[in-house]
Design a protein around this motif. Structure first.
Motif, short mmCIF file in Angstrom:
data_model
loop_
_atom_site.label_atom_id
_atom_site.label_comp_id
_atom_site.label_asym_id
_atom_site.label_seq_id
_atom_site.Cartn_x
_atom_site.Cartn_y
_atom_site.Cartn_z
N HIS A 22 -25.91 -34.55 20.79
CA HIS A 22 -25.99 -33.83 22.06
C HIS A 22 -26.87 -32.59 21.92
O HIS A 22 -26.96 -32.01 20.84
N SER A 39 -24.45 -36.23 28.04
CA SER A 39 -23.30 -37.11 27.80
C SER A 39 -23.52 -38.50 28.38
O SER A 39 -23.11 -39.50 27.78
N HIS A 196 -25.61 -25.08 34.55
CA HIS A 196 -24.83 -26.30 34.37
C HIS A 196 -23.64 -26.21 35.33
O HIS A 196 -23.06 -25.13 35.49
N THR A 213 -27.42 -31.13 31.40
CA THR A 213 -28.42 -30.62 30.45
C THR A 213 -29.75 -31.36 30.64
O THR A 213 -30.81 -30.73 30.69
P1 13P Z 1 -24.01 -32.76 29.77
O1 13P Z 1 -24.89 -32.78 28.56
O2 13P Z 1 -23.59 -34.14 30.14
O3 13P Z 1 -24.66 -32.03 30.88
O4 13P Z 1 -22.64 -32.03 29.39
C1 13P Z 1 -22.53 -30.79 28.90
C2 13P Z 1 -21.37 -30.60 28.04
O5 13P Z 1 -20.66 -29.67 28.13
C3 13P Z 1 -21.09 -31.53 27.00
O6 13P Z 1 -19.94 -31.15 26.44
#
Ligand code: 13P
Ligand code: SF4
Length: 302
Positions: A22, A39, A196, A213
């Motif tokens: 991630h 995610s 976010h 993200t």
């Molecule tokens: P995303 O990468 O899906 O935006 O999620 C952020 C997050 O907090 C992952 O734990």
């Protein structure tokens, strides 16, 4: 470091392994990942890979989701203590209470939830696909768990639905505050604010763009602006800087850090591949039940 990378590459070959990670990881970990994403991307990617072993660099719910979607593969978590605190903020009893109070309710879980909880929900969402999934839900009442901020943001996007918000939150995004954001804007008046949806309402109210993200990274890449305040975890800055070497990125404050994501290190990745430790172990029954809500997410997000 070169020796460590050679060792990881050798172990990957021996074990037929692929490394997923991630955006919030440390830079040296992001450098050894085969695939990096949000995610939703990571959950989808996990279902498309042929490798026998998936090394999941991230927090536990992410690795467990990869295992649930691929029960026959070995999924290594790297560090079992890396968890998302928000995932622990909702219980089965919370769900039971709401189900007892409403005849017609759809339980929607942010993917940042425990596998044990995913068995009792109708569909999972991520911040990258919720806008596609919510309009396809027939029920008027939506119990959104565990993130009150993402849920509140979606409730505003879909006023025709009655959102019941569970009071969970991400400690990293929740503590960013509007006054400090306004101070950062004064320092960088030309900067656009990227937030976010895990941020609180005050921060979201000031944002020029709200998204996952990947959503933020894509928005920045396509924008003519060259300055951005990033209301998300600092790990993202690596990808933003790589893709946009001439643009400038500012945090609101230096503490936008997810300590759990930072527990993953290249040395732990090598050790995990070598010794097979922190592999995801979930019962077949739990996998079968939790898989329904993740499969439904992948189907409805199309
Ligand atoms: P995303 O990468 O899906 O935006 O999620 C952020 C997050 O907090 C992952 O734990
Ligand atoms: Fe959980 Fe927040 Fe860390 Fe994401 S950034 S893993 S939501 S604590």
């Amino acid at each position: 470091m070169d020796n460590l990378i050679n060792k990881i590459n050798e172990l990957k070959k021996q074990r037929d392994a692929v490394i997923l990670g991630h955006y919030y990881l440390e830079r040296d970990v992001l450098d050894i990942c085969d695939y990096v994403g949000d995610s939703f991307y990571l959950a989808k990617k996990a279902t498309e890979l042929e490798n026998k072993t998936i090394v999941f660099c991230g927090v536990r719910f992410m690795g467990e989701s990869a295992k649930i979607l691929n029960p026959d593969k070995t999924v290594l978590l790297v560090d079992n203590s890396a968890i998302c605190p928000m995932a622990n903020m909702v219980t089965k009893e919370d769900i039971d209470k709401i189900k007892a109070a409403y005849d017609d309710v759809c339980v929607v879980a942010y993917i940042n939830s425990k596998s044990e909880i995913k068995r009792y929900v109708d569909v999972c969402v991520t911040s990258g696909n919720a806008h596609n999934i919510i309009p396809k839900i027939k029920n008027k009442n939506i119990y959104f768990i565990p993130d009150k901020n993402l849920g509140g943001y979606l409730a505003k996007q879909f006023p025709e639905k009655n959102f019941i918000l569970h009071p969970g939150y991400c400690p990293v995004h929740e503590r960013m505050n509007k006054d400090e954001l306004l101070e950062a804007k004064k320092l960088h008046p030309g900067a656009l604010v990227m937030a976010h949806p895990e941020c609180n309402e005050g921060v979201l109210g000031v944002a020029d763009y709200i998204g996952s993200t990947t959503g933020i990274i894509d928005f920045v890449a396509n924008s003519d602006n060259d300055e951005f305040i990033i209301a998300s975890e600092l790990g993202m800055f690596y990808e933003l800087e790589k893709q946009n070497p001439h643009k400038h990125f500012y945090p609101i404050k230096a503490d936008q850090i997810c300590v759990d994501m930072k527990k993953i290190t290249p040395a732990k990745v090598a050790a995990s591949l070598e010794n097979d430790f922190d592999g995801v172990v979930l019962s077949g029954e739990l996998i079968a039940e939790a898989k329904k809500s993740l499969d439904r997410m992948l189907e409805m997000a199309k």
